[in-house]
Design an enzyme around this catalytic site. Structure first.
Site, PDB file in Angstrom:
ATOM      1  N   HIS A 113     -11.375  -5.191   8.190  1.00  0.00           N
ATOM      2  CA  HIS A 113     -12.108  -4.934   6.957  1.00  0.00           C
ATOM      3  C   HIS A 113     -13.237  -3.926   7.136  1.00  0.00           C
ATOM      4  O   HIS A 113     -13.997  -3.703   6.203  1.00  0.00           O
ATOM      5  CB  HIS A 113     -12.707  -6.236   6.400  1.00  0.00           C
ATOM      6  CG  HIS A 113     -11.689  -7.156   5.805  1.00  0.00           C
ATOM      7  ND1 HIS A 113     -10.785  -7.841   6.565  1.00  0.00           N
ATOM      8  CD2 HIS A 113     -11.428  -7.495   4.525  1.00  0.00           C
ATOM      9  CE1 HIS A 113     -10.014  -8.582   5.776  1.00  0.00           C
ATOM     10  NE2 HIS A 113     -10.387  -8.383   4.535  1.00  0.00           N
TER      11      HIS A 113
ATOM     12  N   GLU B 213       0.814  -1.221   0.000  1.00  0.00           N
ATOM     13  CA  GLU B 213       0.000   0.000   0.000  1.00  0.00           C
ATOM     14  C   GLU B 213       0.843   1.264   0.000  1.00  0.00           C
ATOM     15  O   GLU B 213       0.487   2.252  -0.648  1.00  0.00           O
ATOM     16  CB  GLU B 213      -0.962  -0.014   1.200  1.00  0.00           C
ATOM     17  CG  GLU B 213      -2.079  -1.035   1.101  1.00  0.00           C
ATOM     18  CD  GLU B 213      -1.639  -2.460   1.427  1.00  0.00           C
ATOM     19  OE1 GLU B 213      -0.499  -2.619   1.946  1.00  0.00           O
ATOM     20  OE2 GLU B 213      -2.395  -3.415   1.209  1.00  0.00           O
TER      21      GLU B 213
END
Lengths: 389, 367
Positions: free
Chosen positions: B148, B79
């Protein structure tokens, strides 16, 4: 700048292969592995050391680079003095590392990009950016004083290794836009421990972009020695794991730095992909003026590097060739003094700073919140002025 | 993990995107990306699994096939790498739209976001603009496992230099993403995951025309509350008009607040619902006007309430509406706990009942 190879056979940076490994026709291991010892073309005694793969740059190029080296040393000295006089907030000196600084700037075309760190002031000035704009960061007026896009030189990065990814992004955009641009990204030995170093090298290799990564291994990350940073055979060996060639070079040998970096830049420009170069050098002075190096290294350790100084050896070499005459030395010394004068004069004037600048450039258009805060500060200033009358 | 198991069904509608038809939130985002790429060749989309797979939520579905792998491509799984490369690409003339696969997966990129994305224009006195969009599927309500379902908006909202948007309607999903992509500054674009499957009957051609009209109306970060440019940046909307109290919310909690207002109406209480849409810049004007009118306010958000965007909104309303308030401004937020496991999340999320209970506590004379 281009240094033409004496022989391209067996040269790991030559060719325009799309993918590493096919370059030499030899084994992947031979292609990837850095030299057993850092590449050196002029030894500390000022003697040429022959290298099959790396030609010695010609005399006029070395002479012009020598001048930049001497000017770079003078910049370091003057900047340190300006910190002591309170004219600059801080200066991370590259004294001893000037060969890396000069080479990083000289091997690039004006259309290439340079990504410097906070210690690479001399590289940025050598690239041609206004010295006073370069020192804006360290003087404390603003975070960056020059236009990175205009100079194709990124702002000097303070967080470690983060800029390496920006370099990959610039190179990737250049590739997509069909530009013939190479990006040279600088970092130190400490930065190689950061996650972004890994991600940048991996991205550069996977996307096969024209980036040359130059590690200035100056033995210390503030106080932490290299042996606590990495136990790899060398930092250049890290390249193997990413699928790109690595090379080790004597970072105090300007001739070797120019030759190795030129080949790496040429290879990247020809579509050969990224290269990792490790320059072995030494930080002769403190990390910054806030540092006390006597806590982590002895003066005798530092003294061992004095005979390896990049200026003395090149002076001897060029003197032996009678390229560097006394008259030429005087001219170069005068150029260095002129640069010092520019720095002194510029830094001795008071910077023009406006409190309202606090709210500038946060967003293209000020938010309503920033407009309110700017008005509040403006009122404070008006009250202060009224109180002073 | 791959998260196909999280999807109850494909969020994309099968119908061709023309004419008045039911359109999902996900398809609206997909159409916005495609239209933006069509309109501007410098727009590039990249991230993890956004290529042939089309993203784990299929938001980038079909983009690689249509625009080629130079315009929409998969990156290594990293990321910070995605974010840092986006910075460099934006520096060199591109408009990257990157996907951080899930809210909590964006944290490795946090240094790049706060130290570089947010600060580059400021560091360079505006010489280097970073017109990039960070798309982050965020918040819960989908039964996702840990990492999540975070509501991470406060981290971004706290960082000057970032514009933070979160659409709550299908129409806004399309128009706000188009606006984010043409915006001159970096935008954190928070997509409420649980709304991906929500539908509105819309005409995509009308949306495209509206986006084109808005594009002619300036950058719109002024936050004036007027909607002459069609800009969502700095502009909240009144999602439901009411007179008795104001529910102020954004993103995933907007449908919940609207449901609460509908339920309250049956009991004779008229609640106004404000959809903030633009967390940064924040539209004080619209919010203040509503609370001055109603005299009562409840701020609703999924994130833990402590030091949150909800806290900021409460503070701003108290500062600006103190003399109009009949009761303290209250919050209905997530608890100050890590986002809970799927079987506990319904206890955690702001619910219609919790909102109505809180409204009941706003010192009503008839109470």
């Amino acid at each position: 700048m281009t240094i033409h190879s004496e022989s391209s056979t067996g040269n790991q940076f030559s060719g325009s292969m799309k993918h590493a490994g096919a370059d030499t026709g030899g084994s992947v291991e031979n292609f990837m592995l850095p030299s057993a010892h850092p590449v050196q073309l002029v030894d500390p005694e000022g003697q040429h050391v022959h290298n099959d793969r790396y030609p010695l740059p010609d005399g006029p190029l070395l002479l012009s680079a020598y001048e930049k080296l001497v000017v770079g040393r003078r910049i370091n000295e003057q900047a340190n003095a300006l910190v002591r006089q309170g004219r600059m907030a801080v200066y991370p000196s590259s004294h001893g590392q000037e060969a890396c600084q000069v080479a990083a700037a000289v091997v690039l075309d004006p259309t290439d990009w340079l990504f410097p760190t906070y210690r690479d002031t001399v590289a940025v000035i050598t690239r041609g950016v206004d010295p006073l704009e370069v020192l804006t960061l360290l003087r404390g007026d603003w975070h960056a004083g020059y236009d990175p896009r205009h100079h194709r030189t990124a702002t000097q990065a303070t967080p470690l290794a983060t800029q390496l990814l920006h370099a990959v992004g610039v190179a990737h955009a250049a590739k997509l836009r069909g530009e013939n641009t190479v990006v040279l990204a600088l970092c130190g030995d400490g930065a190689t421990s950061e996650g972004d170093f890994h991600e940048a090298l991996n991205f550069a290799a996977v996307f096969h972009v024209p980036v040359v990564f130059l590690i200035q291994n100056n033995e210390y990350a503030i106080s932490v020695p290299l042996k606590h940073q990495s136990v790899a055979p060398s930092l250049a060996h890290k390249a193997i794991g990413y699928g790109m060639p690595g090379e080790r070079v004597d970072g105090n040998d300007l001739a070797a730095m120019l030759s190795v970096l030129s080949k790496a830049v040429e290879r990247a420009r020809d579509g050969g992909g990224p290269v990792l170069v490790e320059a072995h050098t030494y930080r002769m002075q403190a990390h910054t003026n806030a540092d006390d190096p006597s806590r982590y290294r002895s003066q005798s350790d530092v003294d061992q590097w004095v005979p390896k100084d990049p200026i003395t050896r090149l002076r001897t070499y060029l003197g032996n060739l009678q390229l560097l005459t006394e008259k030429e030395e005087q001219r170069i010394a005068a150029a260095a003094e002129e640069m010092a004068g520019v720095l002194r004069e510029g830094l001795n004037s008071e910077p023009d700073i406006h409190p309202a600048d606090l709210f500038e450039y946060v967003y293209t258009e000020k938010t309503s919140q920033l407009r309110e805060q700017a008005a509040q500060l403006s009122e404070e200033l008006l009250r202060e002025e009224a109180g002073n009358d | 993990m791959t998260d196909t198991a999280l999807r109850k069904e494909s969020p994309l509608t099968d119908a061709s995107p023309s004419g008045v038809q039911p359109l999902t939130f996900a398809k609206a985002l997909n159409a916005a990306l495609a239209d933006a790429m069509e309109a501007d060749p410098s727009v590039v989309v990249f991230g993890e699994d956004v290529g042939p797979l089309g993203g784990v939520f299929r938001i980038t579905d079909g983009l690689t096939a249509r625009f080629g792998e130079e315009r929409c491509f998969d990156t290594p799984l990293a990321e910070s790498g995605i974010m840092g490369m986006a910075v460099g690409m934006a520096m060199n003339g591109m408009r990257p739209v990157v996907e951080m696969q899930f809210d909590a997966f964006a944290y490795p990129a946090f240094e790049q976001v706060v130290s570089h994305v947010a600060k580059m224009p400021n560091r360079t006195r505006g010489k280097v603009k970073l017109p990039l969009v960070i798309r982050i599927p965020y918040a819960g309500g989908i039964g996702g496992v840990e990492h999540h379902c975070d509501s991470s908006e406060a981290y971004y909202a706290h960082t000057p230099g970032l514009t933070v948007l979160t659409p709550a309607t299908v129409r806004d999903a399309y128009l706000m993403l188009r606006e984010a992509i043409r915006f001159p500054d970096p935008v954190v674009f928070l997509e409420p995951k649980k709304l991906y499957w929500s539908k509105e009957t819309l005409d995509l051609e009308e949306l495209r025309a509206a986006a084109a009209a808005a594009a002619g109306g300036g950058t719109g970060s002024g936050g004036t509350g007027s909607d002459t440019t069609g800009s969502a940046v700095g502009r909240a909307v009144v999602a439901r008009s009411g007179t008795d109290a104001t529910l102020i919310t954004y993103g995933p909690s907007v449908p919940t607040a609207l449901a609460a207002a509908a339920a309250a109406a049956e009991e004779g209480r008229s609640l106004e619902v404000i959809d903030v849409r633009s967390i940064v810049p924040f539209d004080d004007e619209t919010v203040t006007a509503s609370v001055r009118k109603t005299g009562r306010a409840v701020v609703i958000a999924e994130a833990p309430g402590f030091a949150s965007v909800a806290s900021e909104i409460v503070a701003r309303v108290q500062e600006r509406c103190f003399h109009s308030l009949a009761a303290p401004v209250r919050r209905v937020t997530g608890f100050d706990v890590p986002y809970p496991a799927p079987k506990l999340e319904h206890w955690y999320l702001p619910s219609v009942d919790r909102i109505l209970d809180t409204v009941d506590e706003l010192q009503w004379e008839d109470a």
